[in-house]
Design a protein around this motif. Structure first.
Motif, PDB file in Angstrom:
ATOM      1  N   ASP A 168     -16.756  -4.203   1.547  1.00 28.51           N
ATOM      2  CA  ASP A 168     -16.514  -3.579   2.847  1.00 28.51           C
ATOM      3  C   ASP A 168     -15.315  -4.208   3.569  1.00 28.51           C
ATOM      4  O   ASP A 168     -15.389  -4.546   4.744  1.00 28.51           O
ATOM      5  N   ALA A 169     -14.222  -4.377   2.858  1.00 29.61           N
ATOM      6  CA  ALA A 169     -12.994  -4.924   3.451  1.00 29.61           C
ATOM      7  C   ALA A 169     -12.238  -3.810   4.159  1.00 29.61           C
ATOM      8  O   ALA A 169     -12.320  -2.639   3.775  1.00 29.61           O
ATOM      9  N   ASN A 170     -11.473  -4.172   5.169  1.00 32.04           N
ATOM     10  CA  ASN A 170     -10.696  -3.141   5.860  1.00 32.04           C
ATOM     11  C   ASN A 170      -9.445  -2.781   5.054  1.00 32.04           C
ATOM     12  O   ASN A 170      -9.062  -3.483   4.109  1.00 32.04           O
ATOM     13  N   ALA A 171      -8.797  -1.693   5.425  1.00 31.09           N
ATOM     14  CA  ALA A 171      -7.656  -1.164   4.678  1.00 31.09           C
ATOM     15  C   ALA A 171      -6.490  -2.145   4.621  1.00 31.09           C
ATOM     16  O   ALA A 171      -5.808  -2.247   3.599  1.00 31.09           O
ATOM     17  N   THR A 172      -6.247  -2.883   5.689  1.00 31.97           N
ATOM     18  CA  THR A 172      -5.144  -3.852   5.708  1.00 31.97           C
ATOM     19  C   THR A 172      -5.374  -4.949   4.677  1.00 31.97           C
ATOM     20  O   THR A 172      -4.459  -5.316   3.929  1.00 31.97           O
ATOM     21  N   ILE A 173      -6.583  -5.455   4.608  1.00 30.78           N
ATOM     22  CA  ILE A 173      -6.899  -6.499   3.629  1.00 30.78           C
ATOM     23  C   ILE A 173      -6.765  -5.953   2.211  1.00 30.78           C
ATOM     24  O   ILE A 173      -6.216  -6.621   1.334  1.00 30.78           O
ATOM     25  N   GLU A 174      -7.222  -4.739   1.969  1.00 31.84           N
ATOM     26  CA  GLU A 174      -7.096  -4.143   0.643  1.00 31.84           C
ATOM     27  C   GLU A 174      -5.633  -3.978   0.245  1.00 31.84           C
ATOM     28  O   GLU A 174      -5.266  -4.255  -0.897  1.00 31.84           O
ATOM     29  N   LYS A 175      -4.781  -3.563   1.182  1.00 30.27           N
ATOM     30  CA  LYS A 175      -3.345  -3.416   0.886  1.00 30.27           C
ATOM     31  C   LYS A 175      -2.716  -4.768   0.556  1.00 30.27           C
ATOM     32  O   LYS A 175      -1.982  -4.894  -0.415  1.00 30.27           O
ATOM     33  N   ARG A 176      -3.017  -5.767   1.375  1.00 31.27           N
ATOM     34  CA  ARG A 176      -2.438  -7.094   1.135  1.00 31.27           C
ATOM     35  C   ARG A 176      -2.905  -7.657  -0.204  1.00 31.27           C
ATOM     36  O   ARG A 176      -2.132  -8.272  -0.933  1.00 31.27           O
ATOM     37  N   ALA A 177      -4.161  -7.441  -0.532  1.00 32.84           N
ATOM     38  CA  ALA A 177      -4.702  -7.932  -1.809  1.00 32.84           C
ATOM     39  C   ALA A 177      -4.029  -7.245  -2.987  1.00 32.84           C
ATOM     40  O   ALA A 177      -3.896  -7.838  -4.057  1.00 32.84           O
ATOM     41  N   SER A 178      -3.570  -6.019  -2.796  1.00 39.65           N
ATOM     42  CA  SER A 178      -2.956  -5.294  -3.906  1.00 39.65           C
ATOM     43  C   SER A 178      -1.483  -5.629  -4.101  1.00 39.65           C
ATOM     44  O   SER A 178      -0.988  -5.593  -5.217  1.00 39.65           O
ATOM     45  N   TRP A 179      -0.759  -5.989  -3.042  1.00 38.91           N
ATOM     46  CA  TRP A 179       0.673  -6.234  -3.227  1.00 38.91           C
ATOM     47  C   TRP A 179       1.091  -7.698  -3.199  1.00 38.91           C
ATOM     48  O   TRP A 179       2.182  -8.037  -3.641  1.00 38.91           O
ATOM     49  N   GLU A 180       0.258  -8.591  -2.692  1.00 34.27           N
ATOM     50  CA  GLU A 180       0.632 -10.004  -2.731  1.00 34.27           C
ATOM     51  C   GLU A 180       0.401 -10.548  -4.143  1.00 34.27           C
ATOM     52  O   GLU A 180      -0.454 -10.069  -4.877  1.00 34.27           O
TER      53      GLU A 180
END
Length: 88
Positions: free
Chosen positions: A15-27
């Protein structure tokens, strides 16, 4: 079916928010299994990655907690937990 959860199912549990999911995918992260369900996660996107190295505990294929400050102070999963969930 193997009984293993897919990354989309794990993300629902986290249940992570969209910002965390984006950062996890591109960092850029490096992962090192430490045994007993622990994984060392190094965020190589920082100039000093050794200062951004944390341990994520995984139970039943789902990241359950992290040693990073964000996990302690925000609700839900941190980017380190999500990064493990979305990568093989």
């Amino acid at each position: 079916m193997s009984g293993e959860l897919h990354s989309s199912e794990i993300l629902e549990v986290l249940d992570a928010n969209a910002t965390i999911e984006k950062r996890a995918s591109w960092e850029g992260f490096e992962f090192t299994p430490l045994g007993e369900g622990d994984v060392e996660v190094v965020n190589c996107s920082h100039e000093e990655p050794e200062e951004h190295t944390y341990t994520v505990h995984v139970e039943g294929g789902i990241p359950s907690d992290c040693t990073c400050p964000a996990f302690e102070y925000q609700e839900g999963a941190c980017k380190h937990m999500v990064a493990i969930a979305i990568r093989e």
